[in-house]
Design an enzyme around this catalytic site. Structure first.
Site, short mmCIF file in Angstrom:
data_model
loop_
_atom_site.label_atom_id
_atom_site.label_comp_id
_atom_site.label_asym_id
_atom_site.label_seq_id
_atom_site.Cartn_x
_atom_site.Cartn_y
_atom_site.Cartn_z
N HIS A 33 0.83 -1.21 0.00
CA HIS A 33 0.00 0.00 0.00
C HIS A 33 0.86 1.26 0.00
CE1 HIS A 33 -2.33 -3.32 1.68
NE2 HIS A 33 -3.43 -2.68 1.33
N HIS A 73 -2.32 -1.01 7.11
CA HIS A 73 -2.01 -1.33 5.71
C HIS A 73 -0.87 -0.42 5.21
CE1 HIS A 73 -5.14 1.79 5.72
NE2 HIS A 73 -4.61 2.23 4.59
N LEU A 124 -8.51 -2.94 10.92
CA LEU A 124 -8.73 -1.51 11.13
C LEU A 124 -9.51 -1.26 12.42
CD1 LEU A 124 -9.47 -0.52 7.42
CD2 LEU A 124 -7.37 -0.11 8.72
N ASN A 189 -7.96 11.74 4.05
CA ASN A 189 -7.69 11.81 2.60
C ASN A 189 -8.94 11.56 1.77
OD1 ASN A 189 -8.06 9.04 2.71
ND2 ASN A 189 -5.88 8.55 2.54
N ILE A 191 -10.46 9.04 0.95
CA ILE A 191 -10.38 7.90 0.04
C ILE A 191 -10.32 6.61 0.86
CG2 ILE A 191 -8.86 6.67 -1.61
CD1 ILE A 191 -10.18 9.02 -2.95
N GLU A 409 -17.43 -4.17 25.13
CA GLU A 409 -16.60 -5.37 25.27
C GLU A 409 -15.39 -5.32 24.34
OE1 GLU A 409 -19.88 -5.42 24.56
OE2 GLU A 409 -20.74 -6.03 26.49
N HIS A 471 -28.24 -15.35 25.90
CA HIS A 471 -27.15 -15.20 26.85
C HIS A 471 -26.41 -16.52 27.13
CE1 HIS A 471 -28.67 -11.24 27.29
NE2 HIS A 471 -28.04 -10.97 28.41
C1 LIG Z 1 -11.36 -4.72 9.98
C2 LIG Z 1 -10.82 -4.54 8.60
N1 LIG Z 1 -11.67 -4.54 7.56
C3 LIG Z 1 -11.20 -4.42 6.30
C4 LIG Z 1 -9.87 -4.29 6.06
C5 LIG Z 1 -9.34 -4.20 4.64
N2 LIG Z 1 -8.91 -2.82 4.34
C6 LIG Z 1 -7.61 -2.46 4.46
S1 LIG Z 1 -7.37 -0.84 4.15
C7 LIG Z 1 -9.01 -0.59 3.84
C8 LIG Z 1 -9.51 0.77 3.48
C9 LIG Z 1 -9.15 1.72 4.53
O1 LIG Z 1 -9.39 3.02 4.13
P1 LIG Z 1 -8.55 4.17 4.79
O2 LIG Z 1 -8.39 3.89 6.22
O3 LIG Z 1 -9.17 5.42 4.41
O4 LIG Z 1 -7.13 3.97 4.14
P2 LIG Z 1 -6.52 4.74 2.88
O5 LIG Z 1 -7.15 4.14 1.68
O6 LIG Z 1 -6.85 6.16 3.04
O7 LIG Z 1 -5.08 4.43 2.96
C10 LIG Z 1 -9.71 -1.78 3.99
C11 LIG Z 1 -11.16 -1.90 3.79
C12 LIG Z 1 -9.01 -4.28 7.18
N3 LIG Z 1 -7.69 -4.16 7.06
N4 LIG Z 1 -9.51 -4.38 8.43
MG LIG Z 2 -8.59 7.11 3.61
#
Ligand SMILES: Cc1ncc(C[n+]2csc(CCOP(=O)(O)OP(=O)(O)O)c2C)c(N)n1
Ligand SMILES: [Mg+2]
Length: 657
Positions: A33, A73, A124, A189, A191, A409, A471
C-alpha cells in the site's frame, strides 16, 4: 520541550525518503500500500522530527512515546521510519524484502517482529483502540510514579479506523477519562479502497470526537508549520486530541495521487519515475542520501538524550523501587499467598459458583500483586471482578485499579491489550462468556501478539438459566479454543479456580480466558499439592481398572462425579477426568495424556457443542452436551430438558462398555 515553530529545511526531503522507500518497496514486492505512507509522510516527519521521543538503542524504555500506526495497511510508513531512525534490525535488506517470508517487514506491522512496533495493526480500528489502553496505562502510571511516566501516545488512523465500530467505543472511553496524552492524527484523505468516502460515510468526524469530549483540530497535512502547530496545541490540551490532517493519498505520484488506485497497488515503473521527478528525488531505489540519514539521526539522538534525562530522573527518584517492581511483575508474593489460600479451601470446601470462587481468588491476587488493573464491561456485580479495597479509575483520578469499561466489550479487550503492551500493569476484564464474540477480534490479536490479557467470562453455559438462549453460550468455547495461543480455562470448583488464576498470572506470552459458572458448585478436589489445572486435564477420581472414563469440564465435572457414583452402585468402575484446559492438556507429554485418558470407552461431558472434543474423544466414544441453542428456564430444568444429566451419562456409559 520542542518548539513547534522551529522548521527544518530538511523536512521535505526527510518525508520524501519515506515516500521513495514506500513506493520502491511496494514495487519490489509487487504488493502493498503506497498511498497512505506517501500521503502521511509529511505528518509523520513533522511528528517524529519535532516531538516523538524514543531511543532506538532501547526500544523498551518505559517512558518512551508510543507510536501506533492504526492504519496498518500503510506498514511501509513505519518500516521506513524505523529504518531512517536507525533501528539496528531494520536495515535496507528488510525493506528490500518487504512482505517476504522470514523478513521483519510483514504485510502489516506485527508486534515482536521488529523493534519500534508497539502493537500489531492491520484489522482496522484495533490500533486506535489499543492505543487508548496505552494512554490509560500512562495516566495510571503517572498517578503512581509522577514524571517517571508521562509520555505521549501518538496514533495515525485512517478513514477505515474511524468507520469501524470499535473506534467509537475507544473514542468514547478516552474522551470520558480525559486521556490528555493521547493524540490521534487522522489521515483525512477522503479515500478508501472502493473510492471516495462519499460512497459510504457522511459523518462529521470532528463533531463526533468533540461530542465524546475530545479536543479537535485540523491542519493541512502537507504544511509542516500547520502540522507542528496543531500537534503542539494537542500536547498542551488536557483532553485527548484528534487532528484531522487533510492529505492527498499517494502524494507525489503525479498521475495517481488523490485516487483510490494508489491505496493498495504498486505504482508501476512509469509512475514511480514520474513521482521521482515530481518530488525532486533523483536517487536510485533504496538509496538515501547521507544528509537525509543525518537529519533522521538527529531525531534518534534527541530521543536518546530524552531517555538519558529520564534515567537520571529515575535514578534519583524515591519511586524508583516501586516502578522497578511494577516493571518486573514479580509473582513470588502470589505463590506464597495462594498456597495458604488453597489450603484454606480444602478445609472449608465451599460450595460456590466459580465466578464467586474467582472473586475469592482475585482477592488474593490483588492483595499480593500491586500491578493488576481489573475491570468489567458494566457487569461488575455479575462477573465479580472487583475485590475489596479496589477503587475505581475516574476522570481526573487515576490512582484506582478498577476500570468501569462501560458496555464496550470490544473496546475493553483492545484497551486491555494496550495496558498489557505498555508493560506497567497486568489487565483483567470481565463480561458474559457469550459476549466474547463482541470482543473476539481483540482477543485474537492478543493471542497473535502473545500479550497476557486475562479475560474473565462468567455465565458460561445454559447453567445461567433464565436469561435464555441469547445469553447462553453453546458454540463460544469451541470458537475460543480454536484461537491459537489462547489458553481457555473452565475450572470445576474453587480449587481449580484458584489454580486457574495462578496460571493466568504466570502466563506472560499469551492471553488467558477464564470461563466461569453462574451456578454454585461443590469443592471436588481433596488435594492442593500440585497445580493440577496446569496439566490441562487430570484424573480426579479413579483410574486403575476403569471400565469407562468420564471427561468433563467446569460445572459438568460434578455431574460426572455423580454419574460415576451411580455406575459404581451398579458395579461399574468409572474414572473421572477433569479437563479445565484443552490447550494445556495438549502440551503435556504423550505418556501422561495416554495414562490420563486410558484405553476404556470415554464420554465427554460439557454443556456446549461437541466441536473441539475430538482432541480427547475417539469416534467410538460418546458425548453428552448441547446440539443447538438453549432456552429460558431455571438451570436444573434446562439440564434436564437438554439431557445433560448424571442418568444420561450413566446410560451412555452402559451402552459403550
Ligand atoms: C477490519 C478490517 N476490515 C477491512 C480491512 C481491509 N482494508 C484495508 S485498508 C481498507 C480501506 C481503509 O481506508 P482508509 O483507512 O481510508 O485507508 P486509505 O485508503 O486512506 O489508505 C480496507 C477496507 C481491514 N484491514 N480491516
Ligand atoms: Mg482514507
Amino acid at each position: 520541550m520542542m518548539n513547534a515553530r522551529v522548521t527544518s529545511a530538511d523536512e521535505r526531503q526527510m518525508a520524501n525518503a519515506i515516500r521513495a522507500l514506500a513506493m520502491d518497496a511496494v514495487q519490489a514486492a509487487n504488493s502493498g500500500h503506497p498511498g497512505m505512507p506517501m500521503g502521511m509522510a509529511d505528518v509523520a516527519t513533522v511528528l517524529f522530527n519535532r516531538f516523538v521521543a524514543l531511543d532506538v538503542a532501547d526500544d523498551k524504555w518505559p517512558n518512551r512515546d508510543r507510536f501506533v500506526l492504526s492504519a496498518g495497511h500503510g506498514s511501509m510508513l513505519i518500516y521506513a521510519l524505523n529504518h531512517l531512525l536507525g533501528y539496528d534490525d531494520m536495515g535496507l535488506d528488510q525493506l528490500r524484502n518487504f512482505r517476504q517470508l522470514g523478513s521483519r517487514t510483514a504485510g502489516h506491522p506485527e508486534y515482536g517482529h521488529a523493534k519500534g512496533i508497539e502493537v500489531t495493526t492491520g484489522p482496522l480500528g484495533q490500533g486506535i483502540s489499543t492505543a487508548v489502553g496505552m494512554a490509560l496505562s500512562e495516566r495510571l502510571g503517572n498517578a503512581r510514579f509522577g514524571d517517571l511516566i508521562d509520555h505521549f501516545t501518538y496514533v495515525i488512523a485512517g478513514d477505515g479506523c474511524l468507520m469501524e465500530g470499535i473506534s467509537h467505543e475507544a473514542i468514547d472511553l478516552a474522551g470520558h477519562l480525559g486521556l490528555g496524552h493521547l493524540i490521534v492524527m487522522w489521515d483525512d484523505n477522503r479515500i478508501t479502497i472502493d473510492g471516495d468516502t462519499e460512497l459510504s460515510t457522511s459523518t462529521d468526524q470532528m463533531a463526533r470526537f468533540a461530542a465524546s469530549g475530545w479536543h479537535v483540530l485540523a491542519c493541512d497535512g502537507h504544511n509542516p508549520a500547520e502540522i507542528a502547530d496543531t500537534i503542539e496545541a494537542a500536547r498542551n490540551d488536557p483532553r485527548p486530541s484528534m487532528i484531522a490532517c487533510r492529505t492527498i493519498i499517494g502524494y507525489g505520484a503525479p498521475n495517481k495521487q488523490g485516487s483510490h488506485s494508489v491505496h493498495g497497488a504498486p505504482l508501476g515503473a512509469d509512475e514511480i519515475a514520474a513521482a521521482r521527478a515530481e518530488l525532486g528525488w533523483p536517487h536510485a531505489p533504496f538509496e538515501i542520501p547521507q544528509d537525509v540519514y543525518a537529519a533522521w539521526a538527529k531525531v534518534a539522538a534527541r530521543g536518546a538524550k530524552a531517555h538519558a534525562a529520564w534515567q537520571a530522573r529515575r535514578d534519583g527518584s524515591d519511586k524508583r523501587d516501586t516502578l522497578d517492581a511494577h516493571l518486573a511483575q514479580d509473582m513470588a508474593p502470589l505463590t506464597t499467598a495462594m498456597a495458604a489460600y488453597k489450603a484454606q479451601l480444602l478445609a472449608d470446601k465451599p460450595k460456590v459458583a466459580t465466578r464467586k470462587a474467582s472473586e475469592m481468588a482475585l482477592g488474593v491476587v490483588n492483595a499480593a500483586l500491586p500491578f493488576t488493573i481489573g475491570g468489567s464491561a458494566d457487569l461488575t456485580g455479575s462477573n465479580l471482578t472487583r475485590t475489596k479495597g479496589q477503587l475505581p479509575v475516574k476522570p481526573g483520578d487515576f490512582s484506582g485499579s478498577y476500570m468501569h469499561y462501560g458496555i464496550r466489550e470490544h473496546g475493553m479487550a483492545a484497551a486491555m491489550n494496550g495496558i498489557a503492551l505498555a508493560g506497567l500493569f497486568r489487565p483483567y476484564g470481565g463480561t458474559f462468556l457469550v459476549f466474547a464474540d463482541y470482543a473476539r477480534p481483540a482477543i485474537r490479536l492478543a493471542a497473535l501478539m502473545g500479550v497476557p490479557s486475562v479475560f474473565v467470562m462468567t455465565h458460561d453455559s445454559i447453567g445461567l438459566g433464565e436469561d435464555g438462549p441469547t445469553h447462553q453460550p453453546v458454540e463460544t468455547l469451541a470458537g475460543l479454543r480454536a484461537i491459537p495461543n489462547l489458553t481457555v480455562l473452565r475450572p470445576a470448583d474453587a480449587v481449580e479456580t484458584a489454580e486457574a488464576w495462578e496460571i493466568a498470572m504466570a502466563t506472560t506470552d499469551g492471553p488467558v480466558l477464564l470461563a466461569l459458572s453462574r451456578q454454585g458448585l461443590p469443592t471436588l478436589r481433596d488435594n492442593v499439592d500440585e497445580n493440577q489445572t496446569a496439566r490441562g486435564a487430570y484424573l480426579l477420581r479413579g483410574g486403575d481398572d476403569r471400565q469407562v472414563t468420564l471427561i468433563a469440564t467446569g460445572s459438568e465435572v460434578d455431574l460426572a462425579m455423580t454419574a460415576a457414583d451411580q455406575l459404581g452402585a451398579e458395579g461399574i468402575t468409572a474414572a473421572v477426568v477433569s479437563a479445565p484446559s484443552f490447550e494445556l492438556f495438549a502440551g503435556q507429554p504423550d505418556d501422561y495424556r495416554r495414562a490420563t485418558l486410558g484405553t476404556a470407552p470415554r464420554i465427554g461431558i460439557e454443556a456446549a457443542i461437541r466441536q473441539g472434543w475430538d482432541a480427547m474423544l475417539r469416534q467410538k466414544d460418546g458425548f453428552v452436551g448441547m446440539t443447538g441453542f438453549g432456552a429460558s428456564a431455571p438451570a436444573p430444568a434446562l439440564y434436564a430438558q437438554f439431557g445433560i444429566t448424571a442418568e444420561a451419562v450413566a446410560a451412555k456409559a452402559k451402552s459403550l462398555i
